[in-house]
Design a protein around this motif. Structure first.
Motif, PDB file in Angstrom:
ATOM      1  N   LYS A   1      -0.379 -10.509  13.204  1.00  0.00           N
ATOM      2  CA  LYS A   1       0.606  -9.480  12.923  1.00  0.00           C
ATOM      3  C   LYS A   1       0.007  -8.133  13.282  1.00  0.00           C
ATOM      4  O   LYS A   1      -1.137  -7.839  12.927  1.00  0.00           O
ATOM      5  N   GLY A   2       0.763  -7.305  14.000  1.00  0.00           N
ATOM      6  CA  GLY A   2       0.295  -5.987  14.362  1.00  0.00           C
ATOM      7  C   GLY A   2       1.222  -4.907  13.846  1.00  0.00           C
ATOM      8  O   GLY A   2       2.459  -5.025  13.932  1.00  0.00           O
ATOM      9  N   PHE A   3       0.648  -3.835  13.289  1.00  0.00           N
ATOM     10  CA  PHE A   3       1.422  -2.692  12.790  1.00  0.00           C
ATOM     11  C   PHE A   3       0.842  -1.420  13.398  1.00  0.00           C
ATOM     12  O   PHE A   3      -0.384  -1.252  13.438  1.00  0.00           O
ATOM     13  N   VAL A   4       1.715  -0.550  13.872  1.00  0.00           N
ATOM     14  CA  VAL A   4       1.281   0.673  14.527  1.00  0.00           C
ATOM     15  C   VAL A   4       1.956   1.870  13.855  1.00  0.00           C
ATOM     16  O   VAL A   4       3.132   1.816  13.497  1.00  0.00           O
TER      17      VAL A   4
ATOM     18  N   ARG B   1       5.023   6.552   9.063  1.00  0.00           N
ATOM     19  CA  ARG B   1       5.964   5.463   9.301  1.00  0.00           C
ATOM     20  C   ARG B   1       5.287   4.389  10.171  1.00  0.00           C
ATOM     21  O   ARG B   1       4.771   4.685  11.252  1.00  0.00           O
ATOM     22  N   TRP B   2       5.290   3.178   9.668  1.00  0.00           N
ATOM     23  CA  TRP B   2       4.671   2.056  10.362  1.00  0.00           C
ATOM     24  C   TRP B   2       5.759   1.207  11.024  1.00  0.00           C
ATOM     25  O   TRP B   2       6.854   1.053  10.503  1.00  0.00           O
ATOM     26  N   ARG B   3       5.390   0.657  12.173  1.00  0.00           N
ATOM     27  CA  ARG B   3       6.312  -0.213  12.910  1.00  0.00           C
ATOM     28  C   ARG B   3       5.600  -1.509  13.301  1.00  0.00           C
ATOM     29  O   ARG B   3       4.387  -1.534  13.514  1.00  0.00           O
ATOM     30  N   ASP B   4       6.411  -2.551  13.400  1.00  0.00           N
ATOM     31  CA  ASP B   4       5.912  -3.844  13.870  1.00  0.00           C
ATOM     32  C   ASP B   4       5.601  -3.744  15.354  1.00  0.00           C
ATOM     33  O   ASP B   4       6.430  -3.297  16.147  1.00  0.00           O
TER      34      ASP B   4
ATOM     35  N   THR C   1       5.456   0.804   3.987  1.00  0.00           N
ATOM     36  CA  THR C   1       4.015   0.959   3.775  1.00  0.00           C
ATOM     37  C   THR C   1       3.475  -0.101   2.829  1.00  0.00           C
ATOM     38  O   THR C   1       2.373  -0.633   3.027  1.00  0.00           O
ATOM     39  N   SER C   2       4.232  -0.441   1.817  1.00  0.00           N
ATOM     40  CA  SER C   2       3.785  -1.464   0.868  1.00  0.00           C
ATOM     41  C   SER C   2       3.642  -2.826   1.546  1.00  0.00           C
ATOM     42  O   SER C   2       2.710  -3.592   1.242  1.00  0.00           O
ATOM     43  N   SER C   3       4.533  -3.117   2.480  1.00  0.00           N
ATOM     44  CA  SER C   3       4.442  -4.397   3.199  1.00  0.00           C
ATOM     45  C   SER C   3       3.204  -4.424   4.080  1.00  0.00           C
ATOM     46  O   SER C   3       2.516  -5.458   4.186  1.00  0.00           O
ATOM     47  N   VAL C   4       2.900  -3.308   4.739  1.00  0.00           N
ATOM     48  CA  VAL C   4       1.700  -3.236   5.577  1.00  0.00           C
ATOM     49  C   VAL C   4       0.452  -3.389   4.718  1.00  0.00           C
ATOM     50  O   VAL C   4      -0.483  -4.123   5.066  1.00  0.00           O
TER      51      VAL C   4
ATOM     52  N   MET D   1      -5.055   2.081   3.483  1.00  0.00           N
ATOM     53  CA  MET D   1      -4.185   0.956   3.829  1.00  0.00           C
ATOM     54  C   MET D   1      -4.880  -0.391   3.671  1.00  0.00           C
ATOM     55  O   MET D   1      -4.211  -1.409   3.616  1.00  0.00           O
ATOM     56  N   TRP D   2      -6.200  -0.393   3.597  1.00  0.00           N
ATOM     57  CA  TRP D   2      -6.878  -1.684   3.505  1.00  0.00           C
ATOM     58  C   TRP D   2      -7.813  -1.753   2.312  1.00  0.00           C
ATOM     59  O   TRP D   2      -8.691  -2.615   2.246  1.00  0.00           O
ATOM     60  N   ASP D   3      -7.599  -0.877   1.367  1.00  0.00           N
ATOM     61  CA  ASP D   3      -8.395  -0.946   0.141  1.00  0.00           C
ATOM     62  C   ASP D   3      -8.067  -2.235  -0.611  1.00  0.00           C
ATOM     63  O   ASP D   3      -6.907  -2.597  -0.792  1.00  0.00           O
TER      64      ASP D   3
END
Length: 580
Positions: free
Chosen positions: A292-295, A301-304, A313-316, A335-337
C-alpha cells in the motif's frame, strides 16, 4: 552352408593328419574323430556362424493410456480396457507414479519412458490410447515405428473451458484484486454468452459476462473485492455459469490468495517525487506481500498512490502501525509512531548537491548480490547525497564518489536495533536507474528486492524443514515439497480433509524434493519434524487432460510375430569346453 563346409574341412584335415603324416593303426580312428570335432569347433568359433532363434509366440505387451482424458465424458475407456486385455499383457502409462487403482487418474500422457522399457524387453508392443499424447515429438522414431497403435479418439463435441487463471498471491482485507481468466471454446458453431464467477466458499465476490467466439481464446478480467473475506489462505473458485458443454470438469479452477488484515508493506511518501513513484512500482513488482502506498501532495492531505483517492490521516496512521515493513520516503513526522513493523526503510530527501555522484562500489553486505556482474560506475549519476556515518555493527550496501573521484561515501547503511531491522538510503535520483531500463533497471529492482528480503527476515523465518512449492495443483499432479536442509532425508506428514486424516512420509530425492499424490480436495497439512510447520494446499478437480486436444498418432497394425533374435555359436559355452 558355412557349417557344412567347416565340418568337411575339419574332417579332411584330420584324415590327412592321421593317414599321411602319422602312423596308422587300428586305434587311430578314435583320436582322428576327436581331432576332427575339435578342429570343427575351433573353425566354428572363428567363423562364428549364426542361426535364427525360435519364433516369439508370446502375446504382445500392451501399453494402456491411463491419463484422465481416457475417462472424460466423451472418451471410450471401457472399450480401450477391453481391447487391451484381449490383446495381451497390460501395463499402464501416463506419468512416473505407481498406480494400483482400476480407474485412470494420471495428469499426463507420457509414452516415451514406458515404450522404451517395453521395447527393451524384446516383446511385441501395442499402444492403446486416445491419441492425445504429450511427448510423441520426443520419442525416437524407430520406437514408434516398431510398435502397433490402437487409437480410440474422444468425440469432441461442444465444449467451453477455463484454460488458465491468474491472481495476486497476496491481498489485504478491503482491497480489490484482479483475477485474469483465459476462456476457450471448441466445437461450437456460434458465439456463446456465459458468466464467469469468482467465489470464496459460498460467497460470490465478482461476476462478469463474456461472449466467447468459436475456436478462439478469450481473456477475461474480473475485479473482485476482499471486504469481509476471512484472514488467511483463501482458495477462490473461478467458474463458468450458463455453459452447456460436453466436459463440465474443465469449467472451474481454484486459485490461492493469502488475505491479511493489514498491508504487508506500507510506503509513506512526503512529498511525492520520482524516487517515490519508482520505489512504489518496484515494491509491487518484487515483494510477495501486499503493498500500500500513500503520498502527501498538498498540505496534510494523503492520497492512495494507486488511484490518488483521498485517504484519512487516521487510516494512513493505522496502516503504518500494522505494517510488516514500513517504507518512509521523505519526512512524515508523527505518522509512524508506535509502528509494529519488523523492518523500516527510511529514505530521507538528500537535497541538492554540487556535481554528479556515481556509484563507486558495493562492499560485502546483504544486498551485495544485486550489483553482481554490473560495473556500478556505469550506472546513471545520483543527483543528491546525504552523508551517512555507519556505526559499529552496521553494514554498508553502496558507496558513491563525486565525479568518479575522491573519497567514497556510504549512501546505503543497514543495522539491527533490538528486534527490528532498519535500512537508510542517503541518495536522491536512484529512480534514474529504473528509468534507463536494461541492466540499470535490473540492478535497481534487485537492490530493492534484496533490501526488502533482509528487512523482513526474522531469526526463525525459513526454519521449516520443508515447504510446499505450489499450493494449488491440477488433478493427477502431485504436491511437491522442497526441503530447506540438505541433511533432511525423510519427514512425516499428515494431511487432513473434512475430518479425515492421511499419514504419509516425505522422502526427498537428490534434487531435494518429495512428492505426494492426493485426491482432489483442500487439505491442511502438518509436517511433523523437529521444526514442524502447518499449511494448506489444494488438488483441483481441473486438469489439462479434460481440455480437448487433437490426436498426434494414428492406428497402426500390430507387428507380426517373427523369428527370435539370431544366435551365434560363440553364445554356446559348451563349445569352448569341447574345443579344449
Amino acid at each position: 552352408m558355412l557349417t557344412l563346409l567347416l565340418i568337411l574341412l575339419a574332417t579332411s584335415l584330420a584324415l590327412v593328419t592321421y593317414l599321411r603324416l602319422e602312423s596308422r593303426g587300428e586305434r587311430t580312428w578314435v583320436p582322428m574323430l576327436f581331432r576332427a570335432v575339435a578342429w570343427g569347433g575351433l573353425g566354428a568359433l572363428l567363423a562364428n556362424p549364426s542361426c535364427p532363434g525360435p519364433v516369439d509366440s508370446r502375446p504382445p505387451l500392451v501399453l494402456l493410456d491411463a491419463s484422465l482424458s481416457m475417462v472424460a465424458d466423451t472418451a471410450h475407456w471401457r472399450a480401450a480396457d477391453d481391447t487391451a486385455r484381449a490383446l495381451g499383457r497390460v501395463r499402464w502409462f501416463g506419468d512416473a507414479r505407481p498406480w494400483t487403482d482400476s480407474i485412470p487418474g494420471r495428469g499426463r500422457s507420457d509414452l516415451g519412458p514406458s515404450l522404451a522399457s517395453a521395447v527393451a524387453l524384446g516383446r511385441r508392443t501395442v499402444v492403446v490410447t486416445d491419441g492425445e499424447l504429450d511427448d510423441v515429438s520426443d520419442v525416437p522414431a524407430d520406437l514408434l515405428a516398431s510398435s502397433g497403435f490402437v487409437v480410440l479418439p474422444r468425440t469432441h463435441g461442444r465444449d467451453l473451458a477455463i484454460r488458465q487463471v491468474r491472481a495476486p498471491a497476496r491481498a489485504t482485507v478491503g482491497d480489490t484484486i484482479i483475477v485474469n481468466v483465459d476462456l476457450g471454446s471448441n466445437g461450437t458453431a456460434a458465439a456463446e454468452s456465459v458468466s464467469v464467477v469468482v467465489r470464496a466458499g459460498p460467497r460470490v465476490l465478482g461476476r462478469v459476462a463474456a461472449v466467447v467466439t468459436p475456436g478462439a481464446s478469450l481473456p477475461v478480467r474480473i475485479t473482485v473485492g476482499t471486504r469481509g473475506v476471512a484472514v488467511g489462505t483463501q482458495f477462490l473458485a473461478v467458474g463458468i455459469e450458463g455453459a452447456s458443454d460436453a466436459e463440465p470438469r474443465n469449467d472451474a479452477r481454484l486459485v490461492a490468495v493469502d488475505v491479511s488484515g493489514t498491508p504487508g508493506i506500507v510506503l509513506l511518501a512526503s512529498p511525492g517525487d520520482w524516487d517515490a513513484r519508482f520505489l512504489y512500482r518496484a515494491l509491487r513488482d518484487v515483494a510477495d506481500l501486499p503493498v500500500k502506498g500513500f503520498v502527501r501532495l498538498e498540505g496534510d492531505r494523503w492520497r492512495d498512490m494507486e488511484g490518488l483517492a483521498l485517504v484519512g490521516t487516521s487510516s494512513v496512521r493505522a496502516a503504518a502501525a500494522g505494517a510488516d515493513l514500513l517504507v518512509l520516503r521523505g519526512e512524515a513526522p508523527g505518522m509512524w509512531d508506535g509502528t509494529r513493523a519488523k523492518g523500516v526503510l527510511r529514505w530521507p530527501a538528500a537535497g541538492p548537491s554540487v556535481g554528479e555522484w556515481y556509484a563507486a562500489g558495493a562492499s560485502v553486505s546483504p544486498i551485495a548480490l544485486a550489483f553482481l556482474g554490473v560495473p556500478v560506475d556505469s550506472l546513471p549519476p545520483i543527483t543528491g547525497v546525504r552523508v551517512l556515518t555507519p556505526g559499529a555493527g552496521e553494514w554498508v550496501g553502496l558507496t558513491v564518489q563525486l565525479a568518479r573521484r575522491g573519497a567514497a561515501r556510504p549512501v546505503i547503511v543497514g543495522r539491527q536495533v533490538g528486534g527490528r531491522r532498519e535500512v537508510v538510503f542517503g541518495a536522491d535520483g536512484l529512480w534514474r536507474w529504473g528509468f534507463r531500463g536494461g541492466p540499470s533497471a535490473d540492478v535497481y529492482r534487485a537492490m530493492i528486492a534484496a533490501t526488502v528480503s533482509w528487512l523482513l527476515a526474522e531469526p526463525d523465518r525459513g526454519m521449516a524443514e520443508a515447504t510446499v512449492l505450489q499450493r494449488v495443483v491440477a488433478q493427477g499432479t502431485p504436491l511437491t515439497f522442497e526441503r530447506t536442509s540438505d541433511s533432511t532425508v525423510r519427514l512425516p506428514v499428515t494431511f487432513e480433509r473434512q475430518g479425515e486424516e492421511r499419514h504419509d512420509t516425505l522422502r526427498f530425492g537428490g534434487d531435494g524434493r518429495a512428492v505426494v499424490w492426493l485426491e482432489p480436495g483442500i487439505y491442511r497439512y502438518r509436517i511433523g519434524g523437529a521444526r514442524g510447520v502447518t499449511g494448506t494446499a489444494a488438488v483441483d478437480n481441473w486438469s489439462r487432460e479434460w481440455l480437448p486436444r487433437p490426436g498426434v498418432v494414428q492406428s497402426r497394425a500390430i507387428p507380426e510375430a517373427g523369428a527370435g533374435e539370431r544366435r551365434t555359436v560363440r553364445q554356446w559355452p559348451w563349445l569352448y569346453l569341447l574345443v579344449l
